[in-house]
Design a protein around this motif. Structure first.
Motif, PDB file in Angstrom:
ATOM      1  N   VAL A 215       0.833  -1.205   0.000  1.00  0.00           N
ATOM      2  CA  VAL A 215       0.000   0.000   0.000  1.00  0.00           C
ATOM      3  C   VAL A 215       0.867   1.254   0.000  1.00  0.00           C
ATOM      4  N   LYS A 216       1.887   1.271   0.833  1.00  0.00           N
ATOM      5  CA  LYS A 216       2.763   2.442   0.908  1.00  0.00           C
ATOM      6  C   LYS A 216       3.524   2.653  -0.399  1.00  0.00           C
ATOM      7  N   THR A 217       3.925   1.560  -1.030  1.00  0.00           N
ATOM      8  CA  THR A 217       4.653   1.674  -2.297  1.00  0.00           C
ATOM      9  C   THR A 217       3.758   2.211  -3.407  1.00  0.00           C
ATOM     10  N   LEU A 218       2.542   1.715  -3.489  1.00  0.00           N
ATOM     11  CA  LEU A 218       1.638   2.118  -4.564  1.00  0.00           C
ATOM     12  C   LEU A 218       1.093   3.531  -4.372  1.00  0.00           C
ATOM     13  N   THR A 219       1.022   3.995  -3.142  1.00  0.00           N
ATOM     14  CA  THR A 219       0.468   5.334  -2.881  1.00  0.00           C
ATOM     15  C   THR A 219       1.553   6.388  -2.647  1.00  0.00           C
ATOM     16  N   PHE A 220       2.805   5.958  -2.613  1.00  0.00           N
ATOM     17  CA  PHE A 220       3.931   6.877  -2.406  1.00  0.00           C
ATOM     18  C   PHE A 220       3.769   7.690  -1.122  1.00  0.00           C
ATOM     19  N   SER A 221       3.275   7.044  -0.081  1.00  0.00           N
ATOM     20  CA  SER A 221       3.087   7.737   1.197  1.00  0.00           C
ATOM     21  C   SER A 221       3.164   6.726   2.334  1.00  0.00           C
ATOM     22  N   ASN A 222       3.122   7.220   3.544  1.00  0.00           N
ATOM     23  CA  ASN A 222       3.219   6.368   4.727  1.00  0.00           C
ATOM     24  C   ASN A 222       1.877   6.258   5.438  1.00  0.00           C
ATOM     25  N   ILE A 223       1.730   5.188   6.196  1.00  0.00           N
ATOM     26  CA  ILE A 223       0.515   4.969   6.973  1.00  0.00           C
ATOM     27  C   ILE A 223       0.703   5.559   8.370  1.00  0.00           C
ATOM     28  N   THR A 224      -0.201   6.415   8.754  1.00  0.00           N
ATOM     29  CA  THR A 224      -0.112   7.058  10.067  1.00  0.00           C
ATOM     30  C   THR A 224      -0.400   6.046  11.174  1.00  0.00           C
ATOM     31  N   LYS A 225       0.510   5.958  12.120  1.00  0.00           N
ATOM     32  CA  LYS A 225       0.319   5.074  13.264  1.00  0.00           C
ATOM     33  C   LYS A 225      -0.271   5.869  14.426  1.00  0.00           C
ATOM     34  N   VAL A 226      -1.384   5.395  14.928  1.00  0.00           N
ATOM     35  CA  VAL A 226      -2.067   6.096  16.018  1.00  0.00           C
ATOM     36  C   VAL A 226      -1.747   5.396  17.331  1.00  0.00           C
ATOM     37  N   GLU A 227      -1.176   6.121  18.258  1.00  0.00           N
ATOM     38  CA  GLU A 227      -0.825   5.558  19.563  1.00  0.00           C
ATOM     39  C   GLU A 227      -1.620   6.246  20.658  1.00  0.00           C
ATOM     40  N   ALA A 228      -2.173   5.438  21.539  1.00  0.00           N
ATOM     41  CA  ALA A 228      -2.931   5.992  22.670  1.00  0.00           C
ATOM     42  C   ALA A 228      -1.968   6.599  23.691  1.00  0.00           C
ATOM     43  N   PRO A 229      -2.372   7.670  24.344  1.00  0.00           N
ATOM     44  CA  PRO A 229      -1.524   8.235  25.399  1.00  0.00           C
ATOM     45  C   PRO A 229      -1.425   7.268  26.577  1.00  0.00           C
ATOM     46  N   LYS A 230      -0.326   7.349  27.292  1.00  0.00           N
ATOM     47  CA  LYS A 230      -0.130   6.490  28.456  1.00  0.00           C
ATOM     48  C   LYS A 230      -0.476   7.283  29.720  1.00  0.00           C
ATOM     49  N   ILE A 231      -1.568   6.891  30.345  1.00  0.00           N
ATOM     50  CA  ILE A 231      -2.056   7.586  31.540  1.00  0.00           C
ATOM     51  C   ILE A 231      -2.165   6.580  32.687  1.00  0.00           C
ATOM     52  N   GLU A 232      -1.410   6.789  33.740  1.00  0.00           N
ATOM     53  CA  GLU A 232      -1.475   5.925  34.913  1.00  0.00           C
ATOM     54  C   GLU A 232      -2.415   6.528  35.955  1.00  0.00           C
ATOM     55  N   GLN A 233      -3.014   5.675  36.755  1.00  0.00           N
ATOM     56  CA  GLN A 233      -3.903   6.149  37.807  1.00  0.00           C
ATOM     57  C   GLN A 233      -3.102   6.803  38.925  1.00  0.00           C
TER      58      GLN A 233
END
Length: 357
Positions: A215-233
Motif C-alpha cells: 500500500v505504501k509503495t503504490l500510494t507513495f506515502s506512509n501509513i499514520t500510526k495512532v498511539e494511545a496516550p499512556k495515563i497511569e492512575q
C-alpha cells in the motif's frame, strides 16, 4: 509453449485451492449479510423496543457487572435505536444490553454466535491451539494469494490470442457448454479487478507488514500510526458518566461507535466515525484522573496510504455503499465458486474427449 505451461498452472492452482476457496467464498458470502441473518434468526436476542432516552452509563455498567460478575472492556453502541448494545467483558464473554432498561438480554461467547462461528471459520478455519494461536489462518492468506495469481494468469490467457475484446460476449442462445464457457471468460475478466482487491484486502488482516508495504509503495506515502496516550492512575478516578460526557462533548459532529474502558490504566477511549469516514477510525481519549480530554485523532485528511489502509475493511465486506454494494459483493464473493466449478467441468470434458480420441 508458454501458453501450455500457464494453462497447466491455471488448472493446478484451481485444483489445489478449490476446496479452501469454496469454503472462504461461501462463508464470506454469509458474512456480507451476517449480522442481518443473525438478528433475523433470533430477533429477541438482538433487538429492543426503542424508548426516548437511554439510562446513564454508570447505571448500565452496574447492571452488566452485577449480572455477569465481570468488568466491562468495551461497549459497542448502535446507530439503529432498536438494536441492543454489545458489551464485551474482561472474561472474554459478551452480553447484549438493552440501553433503555439496563436488561441483559443475552450473555454469550462471541465464538458461539452465528456470526462469530462463520467469522472464525472465514478468517481462521475455527482452529485455535492450546497457546491461543490460530496457525491455520496462514492458509486463508495463501488461498487469497493463489486466487490473485489465478486471476492474473487467466487475464494473460485471455489477452494472448488476437482480438481479445471480441471474446467478451455472451450468446444466451448458444448451447449450454458454449454459454458456460463464454460466462467463464467474460465474468472472470470483467470482475477480475474487484476480485483481486477483495482478495488482497483479506490478506491485510493476516499479512499486515507485507500488505502495508504494498500500500505504501503504490500510494507513495506512509501509513499514520495512532498511539494511545499512556495515563497511569494517580488517585480516585472520575465517574464513567463524566468521562463519557467529555467524549460526547468533543465529537465534533462525529458518531460515537465504541467505548473502551480503563484497563490497567486511567484511560477511557471512544472510537468515533466522522462524516467523511466509512468506518470509525477516529479516536478520543479521556484521562480518568481528571475527566479531561487528553488527545484526539481525526482519521480524515490523512495520507493516501492511511486512507487506503483504513478503507480496507469496509471494502472487503462491501458495506461502503449500502445495500447496493453489499448485494454486488455477495455476487462477487460467490463468483469464484462458479469459476472453479465451471473450470473443473471444462477440464473433465477435455479429459473424456481425449480418452475417446
Amino acid at each position: 509453449m508458454l501458453v501450455k505451461i500457464l494453462r497447466q498452472c491455471h488448472l493446478m492452482i484451481a485444483a489445489i485451492t478449490a476446496i479452501l476457496l469454496l469454503c472462504i467464498c461461501i462463508s464470506g458470502a454469509l458474512l456480507v449479510y451476517g449480522h442481518e441473518l443473525q438478528r433475523a434468526l433470533a430477533p429477541s436476542e438482538w433487538r429492543v423496543t426503542p424508548q426516548t432516552q437511554t439510562l446513564r452509563l454508570s447505571e448500565l455498567v452496574t447492571e452488566v457487572e452485577k449480572h455477569t460478575g465481570s468488568h466491562i472492556r468495551q461497549i459497542r453502541l448502535q446507530d439503529e435505536p432498536d438494536l441492543a448494545w454489545q458489551v464485551f467483558l474482561n472474561d472474554m464473554t459478551a452480553v447484549n444490553l438493552n440501553p433503555y432498561t439496563g436488561e441483559v438480554i443475552k450473555h454469550y461467547r462471541y465464538s458461539e454466535t452465528f456470526y462469530g462461528v462463520i467469522m472464525l471459520f472465514h478468517r481462521w478455519l475455527l482452529y485455535k491451539n492450546d497457546d491461543g494461536e490460530r496457525p491455520f489462518k496462514v492458509f486463508i492468506s495463501i488461498a487469497s494469494l493463489m486466487l490473485i495469481i489465478e486471476i492474473l494468469i487467466g487475464l494473460w490467457l485471455w489477452l494472448k490470442p488476437k482480438k481479445p475484446l471480441k471474446r467478451l460476449r455472451i450468446n444466451w442462445k448458444a448451447k449450454p457448454k458454449v454459454l458456460l464457457y463464454q460466462l467463464h471468460i467474460t465474468l472472470g475478466v470483467i470482475c477480475s479487478l474487484p476480485l483481486i482487491l477483495i482478495a488482497f484486502s483479506g490478506m491485510t488482516f493476516h499479512w499486515k507488514d507485507a500488505t502495508q508495504a504494498v500500500v505504501k509503495t503504490l500510494t507513495f506515502s506512509n501509513i499514520t500510526k495512532v498511539e494511545a496516550p499512556k495515563i497511569e492512575q494517580t488517585g480516585p478516578l472520575v465517574s464513567v458518566d463524566k468521562a463519557y460526557q467529555t467524549i460526547l462533548d468533543n465529537l465534533d459532529g462525529a458518531k460515537l461507535q465504541r467505548l473502551s474502558f480503563a484497563h490497567n490504566n486511567a484511560l477511557m477511549s471512544g472510537r468515533v466515525q466522522l462524516e467523511n469516514e466509512f468506518f470509525p477510525h477516529s479516536m478520543r481519549w479521556v484521562d480518568m484522573n481528571t475527566g479531561q480530554l487528553v488527545k484526539k485523532f481525526d482519521a480524515v485528511d490523512q495520507s493516501a496510504a492511511t486512507a487506503t489502509w483504513n478503507f480496507r475493511y469496509v471494502f472487503h465486506v462491501g458495506s461502503f455503499g449500502g445495500h447496493f454494494t453489499k448485494i454486488l459483493w455477495l455476487i462477487l464473493t460467490l463468483l469464484p465458486v462458479f469459476l472453479v466449478i465451471s473450470g473443473g467441468y471444462f477440464y473433465v470434458k477435455r479429459q473424456r474427449k481425449g480418452k475417446k480420441s
